[in-house]
Design a protein around this motif. Structure first.
Motif, short mmCIF file in Angstrom:
data_model
loop_
_atom_site.label_atom_id
_atom_site.label_comp_id
_atom_site.label_asym_id
_atom_site.label_seq_id
_atom_site.Cartn_x
_atom_site.Cartn_y
_atom_site.Cartn_z
N PHE A 278 14.43 -99.24 -18.23
CA PHE A 278 14.65 -97.44 -17.86
C PHE A 278 12.91 -97.25 -18.01
N CYS A 279 12.65 -96.61 -16.99
CA CYS A 279 11.09 -96.24 -16.82
C CYS A 279 10.92 -94.72 -17.51
N VAL A 280 10.04 -94.95 -18.61
CA VAL A 280 9.73 -93.65 -19.42
C VAL A 280 8.24 -93.39 -18.89
N TYR A 281 7.94 -92.09 -18.53
CA TYR A 281 6.62 -91.60 -18.09
C TYR A 281 5.74 -91.33 -19.31
N LYS A 282 4.58 -91.51 -18.85
CA LYS A 282 3.42 -91.52 -19.96
C LYS A 282 3.58 -92.56 -21.01
N VAL A 283 3.87 -93.69 -20.43
CA VAL A 283 4.02 -95.05 -21.47
C VAL A 283 3.38 -96.29 -20.61
N ALA A 284 2.32 -95.70 -19.86
CA ALA A 284 1.65 -97.03 -19.01
C ALA A 284 2.61 -97.33 -18.07
N SER A 285 3.68 -96.40 -17.36
CA SER A 285 4.74 -97.04 -16.40
C SER A 285 4.07 -97.39 -15.28
N LEU A 286 3.01 -96.84 -14.39
CA LEU A 286 2.71 -97.40 -13.38
C LEU A 286 2.04 -98.84 -13.47
N THR A 287 1.22 -99.06 -14.71
CA THR A 287 0.98 -100.57 -14.80
C THR A 287 2.08 -101.44 -15.02
N ILE A 288 3.24 -100.91 -15.76
CA ILE A 288 4.22 -101.91 -15.71
C ILE A 288 4.97 -102.17 -14.52
N VAL A 289 4.97 -101.18 -13.70
CA VAL A 289 5.64 -101.44 -12.31
C VAL A 289 4.80 -102.11 -11.60
N HIS A 290 3.45 -102.26 -11.65
CA HIS A 290 2.80 -103.03 -10.64
C HIS A 290 2.60 -104.51 -11.37
N LEU A 291 2.78 -104.73 -12.40
CA LEU A 291 2.81 -105.88 -13.10
C LEU A 291 4.26 -106.75 -12.85
N LEU A 292 5.34 -105.82 -12.84
CA LEU A 292 6.55 -106.37 -12.75
C LEU A 292 6.84 -106.72 -11.19
N PHE B 177 10.06 -99.01 -22.79
CA PHE B 177 8.91 -98.52 -23.63
C PHE B 177 8.99 -97.36 -24.14
N VAL B 178 8.56 -96.84 -25.35
CA VAL B 178 8.41 -95.65 -25.68
C VAL B 178 7.38 -95.58 -26.51
N ARG B 179 6.38 -94.34 -26.22
CA ARG B 179 5.11 -94.01 -26.96
C ARG B 179 5.42 -93.26 -28.30
N ASN B 180 4.45 -93.44 -29.19
CA ASN B 180 4.42 -93.12 -30.58
C ASN B 180 4.48 -91.19 -30.23
N PRO B 181 5.40 -90.61 -30.68
CA PRO B 181 5.43 -89.16 -30.50
C PRO B 181 4.18 -88.50 -30.84
N TRP B 182 3.67 -88.85 -32.27
CA TRP B 182 2.42 -88.11 -32.62
C TRP B 182 1.22 -88.60 -31.76
N ASP B 183 1.06 -89.76 -31.34
CA ASP B 183 0.01 -90.09 -30.17
C ASP B 183 0.31 -89.28 -29.00
N SER C 202 -2.69 -86.84 -27.53
CA SER C 202 -3.13 -86.89 -26.10
C SER C 202 -3.14 -85.73 -25.27
N CYS C 203 -1.79 -85.17 -25.29
CA CYS C 203 -1.54 -83.86 -24.72
C CYS C 203 -2.47 -82.78 -25.28
N TYR C 204 -2.74 -82.55 -26.39
CA TYR C 204 -3.69 -81.38 -27.03
C TYR C 204 -5.11 -81.72 -26.36
N PHE C 205 -5.71 -83.02 -26.48
CA PHE C 205 -6.90 -83.17 -26.00
C PHE C 205 -7.07 -83.21 -24.28
N ASN C 206 -5.95 -83.53 -23.65
CA ASN C 206 -6.02 -83.52 -22.18
C ASN C 206 -5.68 -82.15 -21.75
N LYS C 207 -5.09 -81.03 -22.38
CA LYS C 207 -4.43 -79.88 -21.80
C LYS C 207 -5.01 -78.89 -22.52
N VAL C 208 -5.63 -78.82 -23.82
CA VAL C 208 -5.91 -77.73 -24.56
C VAL C 208 -7.43 -77.48 -24.69
N VAL C 209 -7.97 -78.54 -24.92
CA VAL C 209 -9.21 -79.00 -25.36
C VAL C 209 -10.20 -79.12 -24.06
#
Length: 86
Positions: free
Chosen positions: A28-42, A69-75, A79-86
């Motif tokens: 089950f592909c969950v985005y924002k969890v290195a999904s493109l890298t996983i797709v290429h490797l698979l 694969f699920v990303r740590n919610p706090w992480d 990441s969203c804060y630094f990429n979208k807000v700052v």
């Protein structure tokens, strides 16, 4: 003004599902969890990898190994804060 009924909209959500009948797994592909890298490797390792968009997992995959694969919610929030807000 109509209100948004969240439970009604969730019922129609589709998911990206990658399957291999040869290796007998469903990912089950969950985005924002290195999904493109996983797709290429698979794709390199699994020749019969297929992608489908479904609401539910097909019944013929009952004995298959299923994973996501699920990303740590706090992480993800930091990441969203630094990429979208700052």
């Amino acid at each position: 003004r109509p209100t948004l009924n969240v439970s009604r909209h969730r019922r129609y959500r589709t998911y990206d599902i990658y399957m291999s009948h040869e290796k007998k797994f469903v990912w089950f592909c969950v985005y924002k969890v290195a999904s493109l890298t996983i797709v290429h490797l698979l794709k390199e390792q699994v020749p019969d990898l297929t992608r489908t968009r479904k609401k539910f997992v097909p019944l013929q995959t009952e004995p298959y190994f299923k994973f996501a694969f699920v990303r740590n919610p706090w992480d993800r929030i930091v990441s969203c804060y630094f990429n979208k807000v700052v």
